[in-house]
Design an enzyme around this catalytic site. Structure first.
Site: not given
Lengths: 253, 212
Positions: A11, A130
């Protein structure tokens, strides 16, 4: 026999790996290029690079960083974050990505998946979903880093993007992400069983048994994790050996 | 040994060149068919859609250039992924009026979807799968043990008409041909440039072996 993949995820925010990395042999622990090199040497099956603060302004810097990260990879690299158009996909493929991941933009316009798959082939188009549990056995898509509810059913949406030509689904459970409590297995299984394309399970890995469950109970084709590898809790080889011992076909080198 | 990577505008070829350069081969992108004259061996990559790749090859005259380099000048050629499929006569992918479904025809055979090949598994076939070279595979798999994993990402499969042109197989719901050879023309469905050490070895075998 096809092996189950272990995919460490970087990330990246403002050019640095966030969530921290803790490899002993890194010159610079937060540098994505160094991390990629270390994971390549460690035998990761793929690498995922997500620009989590993607903005229009930082695209140029991101492409440059993506290229330098790709240079360290003799394994496949997926890049995502802020991908909106077919031209964004093209730019990232040219920068060195093997696969490009859509997220919020595919929710806003699922046809962008079809356009990108038609242009570059399904094999390089990933859709990141998500999802959050909203009721037992019901999961809803959230966008913008999990802040924005959409009212869209996650299982239904997975079927839609698979039909539009997505080559893989990267499924993150927002309830579990960062908790180290394990994957959301009912969600993972519901989606993996509903689509004819591979599903990568993500969100919540805290132990090596969680990786095993993602495959045996969640029916995922690949497992993605960040913290457990970045912080050095477990090495890639250790995770692979553990999964192999549980009867999952792994690439052991 | 100068290795030419055919760059016909289909995407990222950086990892292929890096892999070759790392092994100290003189690898360069070849951006026009005439420049094939200046290289000793040729790699034909390919990603995405067969018909688009085939059309791009034709548009710039690569089909004729490659035919000349291979048949007249005897240069070894390695097709990778869609680059391997392009060696075939014909594909069922993207088979519509606007897109040419014909390949280069260097190895007679057809490209079909995994489903048509009898695989009911998830498509695309993504990930590392074990490769079984046939006894006749020869030097292209030298030093690579049977069952070594290579990286795949594809939905279509090239099956040569002549089974002796298949030099390696994998299993994914059905046995699939994943490496082919006819004379000095080779193809791999997997990506050696993404397949870590084993992939490097295969590229080195292609680049170094004095092929008959």
């Amino acid at each position: 026999m096809l092996k189950t993949r272990i995919i460490p995820c970087l990330d990246v925010a403002d050019g640095r790996v966030v969530k921290g990395v803790n490899f002993v042999d890194l010159v610079d622990a937060g540098d994505p290029v160094e991390s990629a090199r270390a994971y390549d040497a460690a035998g990761a099956d793929e690498l995922c690079f997500l620009d989590i603060h993607a903005t229009h302004e930082n695209r140029g810097t991101m492409y440059d960083l993506a290229t330098r990260t790709a240079e360290q990879c003799f394994m496949p690299l997926t890049i995502g974050g802020g991908v909106r158009t077919v031209d964004d996909v093209r730019a990232l493929l040219l920068a060195g990505a093997d696969k490009v991941s859509f997220n919020s933009s595919a929710v806003a316009d699922p046809d962008v998946v079809a356009r990108a798959a038609d242009r570059f082939g399904s094999q390089c188009i990933v859709v990141a979903i998500d999802a959050k549990t909203v009721a037992p056995g019901k999961w809803e898509i959230f966008t913008h880093g999990g802040r924005k509810p959409t009212g869209i059913d996650a299982v239904e949406f997975a079927g839609t993007v698979a039909a539009k030509g997505a080559g893989e689904i990267l499924l993150t459970s927002m309830d579990r992400d960062g908790t180290r409590a394990g994957f959301n297995l009912p969600l993972t299984r519901a989606i993996a069983d509903a689509v004819p394309i591979p599903v990568i399970a993500s969100g919540g890995v805290g132990t090596l048994d969680h990786l095993v469950e993602g495959v045996t109970e969640g029916h995922a084709s690949a497992v993605l994790a960040a913290s457990i590898f970045h912080f050095g809790d477990y090495a890639i080889a250790e995770a692979k050996a553990h999964m192999a011992k549980a009867g999952i076909p792994m690439r052991l080198s | 040994m100068r290795i030419g990577i055919v760059d016909y505008g289909i995407g990222n070829l950086g990892s292929l060149r890096r892999a070759l350069t790392l092994m100290r081969f003189d690898a360069q992108f070849v951006t026009e068919p005439a420049a094939l004259d200046s290289v000793d061996r040729i790699i034909l990559p390919g990603v995405g859609n067969f018909a688009d790749c085939a059309a791009s090859l034709r548009l710039a005259g690569w089909d004729e250039g490659l035919r000349q380099a291979v048949s007249e000048n005897g240069k070894p050629l390695l097709g990778i992924c869609v680059g391997m499929q392009l060696l075939a006569s014909h594909s069922t992918e993207g088979n519509d009026a606007d897109r040419s479904p014909h390949g280069l025809g260097f190895i007679p055979g057809h490209v079909r979807h995994l489903r048509q090949e009898g695989s009911a598994e998830r498509a695309p076939h993504v990930g590392w799968n074990s490769v079984e070279p046939s006894p006749s595979a020869g030097a292209i798999f030298a030093g690579i043990p049977e069952g070594t994993d290579f990286y795949f990402v594809h939905s279509y499969v090239f099956r040569p008409d002549d089974a002796t042109h298949v030099v390696a197989q994998t299993r994914y719901g059905a046995p699939l041909p994943v490496a082919v050879r006819r004379g000095r023309v080779f193809g791999t469905q997997f990506h050696p440039e993404k397949s870590s050490r084993a992939g490097m070895r295969l590229l080195r075998n292609f680049a170094e072996t004095p092929w008959d």
